[in-house]
Design an enzyme around this catalytic site. Sequence first.
Site, PDB file in Angstrom:
ATOM      1  N   ASP A 294      43.800  24.241  23.794  1.00  0.00           N
ATOM      2  CA  ASP A 294      43.096  24.817  25.091  1.00  0.00           C
ATOM      3  C   ASP A 294      43.194  23.225  26.197  1.00  0.00           C
ATOM      4  O   ASP A 294      42.931  22.076  25.644  1.00  0.00           O
ATOM      5  CB  ASP A 294      41.543  24.910  25.236  1.00  0.00           C
ATOM      6  CG  ASP A 294      41.433  26.325  24.414  1.00  0.00           C
ATOM      7  OD1 ASP A 294      42.276  26.959  24.246  1.00  0.00           O
ATOM      8  OD2 ASP A 294      40.307  26.733  24.380  1.00  0.00           O
TER       9      ASP A 294
ATOM     10  N   ASP B 141      40.724  39.095  26.300  1.00  0.00           N
ATOM     11  CA  ASP B 141      39.391  38.502  25.825  1.00  0.00           C
ATOM     12  C   ASP B 141      38.527  39.757  25.505  1.00  0.00           C
ATOM     13  O   ASP B 141      38.097  40.446  26.382  1.00  0.00           O
ATOM     14  CB  ASP B 141      38.760  37.494  26.798  1.00  0.00           C
ATOM     15  CG  ASP B 141      39.464  36.315  26.846  1.00  0.00           C
ATOM     16  OD1 ASP B 141      40.326  36.003  25.841  1.00  0.00           O
ATOM     17  OD2 ASP B 141      39.541  35.479  27.868  1.00  0.00           O
TER      18      ASP B 141
END
Lengths: 267, 208
Positions: A11, A130
Amino acid sequence: MLARRVVPCLDVASGRVVKGTSFVNLRDAGDPVELAVLYDREGADELVFLDIAASHEGRGIMEDVVRRTAEALTVPFTVGGGLRTVDDLRRMLRAGADKVAINTAAVQRPELIREAAARFGSQCIVVAIDAKRAAPARWEVWTHGGRTATGLDAVAWAKLAAALGAGELLVTSMDRDGREDGYDLALLRAVTRAVRVPVIASGGAGAPQHCVEAVREADADAVLVASLFHFRKASIAEVKSCMAAHGIPVRPVGPQPRAAPADGRSR
Amino acid sequence: MIAITDYGAGNLHSIRRALIRLGLDVRVIDSPRPLDGAEAVVVPGDGAFGPAAARLRALGFEERIRAHVRSGRPFLGICLGMQLLFDASEEDGNHVGLGVLGGRVVRLPASVKIPHMGWNRLRIVRPSPLLEGVEDGAYVYFVHSYHAVPADPALVAATAEYGGAIAAVVGGDNVWATQFHPEKSGAVGARILANFARWAVGAGAPGR
């Protein structure tokens, strides 16, 4: 036989690697290019970079990270986060990304998947989903980095994304992400049964055994791993040898030795 | 000079970097003229066959690539760059390829997930200059939905198992091609490209 892939995920925000717990509490874990090269050397099958603070200003920084990574890596990598238009995708691919992941923009305008696949080929278009459990066997798609509920059923969306030309799905359980207590196997199983494209399991890896479960119980083609690797709780070699010990085909780590044992023991 | 053709199909960074790392003089060309001065040509590529073949033609590469091949100089095709060598592909209709190698490009069988994406093992079926020093069973990185079926099975130097044996390395004489991406295949891929480099610049080349 096709190996199941072990994929470290970095990330990235403002050019630095971070990893949040359920998308908050960011911790700094270093330079993305350095880390990517390290993982390549340690036997990563590919890498994923997610720009979690994607903004117009950040896009240039990310392009630079992608360019430097492409120069150094000997395995493929995917870039995602804040990519909204065919032109955004084109820029990342030109900078050297092998695949690009789209999420919010694809939910808002599914035709983007078709356009991107027609322009660049399905093989480099990853749709990231997601998903958050909404009922015992139902998951809802969330967008905007997990801040916006869409009402969309995750499995139905996975099917549509694949039909529109996604070459791969990156399925993240928001319930499990950052908790390190295992992937959401029911979610993954529901998705891998519904589509005929590769599926990357994401969210919840906290031990090598979790990666085994994702493949054996949910038929994931690849397992995404973040903090487990970033904080050196397990190495890629450990994860792969655990998978191999359970009969899962994996690519041996490191330079492939002559007459390598078929079980991936190469440390 | 090794020429890498840029005809707008996929990313050329990795193959360019990989060849530069081997000490080669590499040039990415987006028009066919410099091909005449190239010792060897690499045609990479990802994406759909039809538009790629059309662009190769529109840019004038087709005839020059054929001429390069006829001249006996080394040629390496990668992924779509391999498929384009064949007579035709059934991807989104029927599209004519370069016809350098006989055979057709067809969709992977419906029994497996498509695309074929990830690391798969090479089954080496005969020796080839590209695979010198590469072990049978070595893993390389594939990403494709269609695969080439050569008219002459003897063209195949290595296969991979994916819903059947698919052609992974094909060629002969001065023309070789891989369905997988050596530039994305870690140490094994680097070995394959080093084999190509040694062969491409000739036995008398300086040992850089």
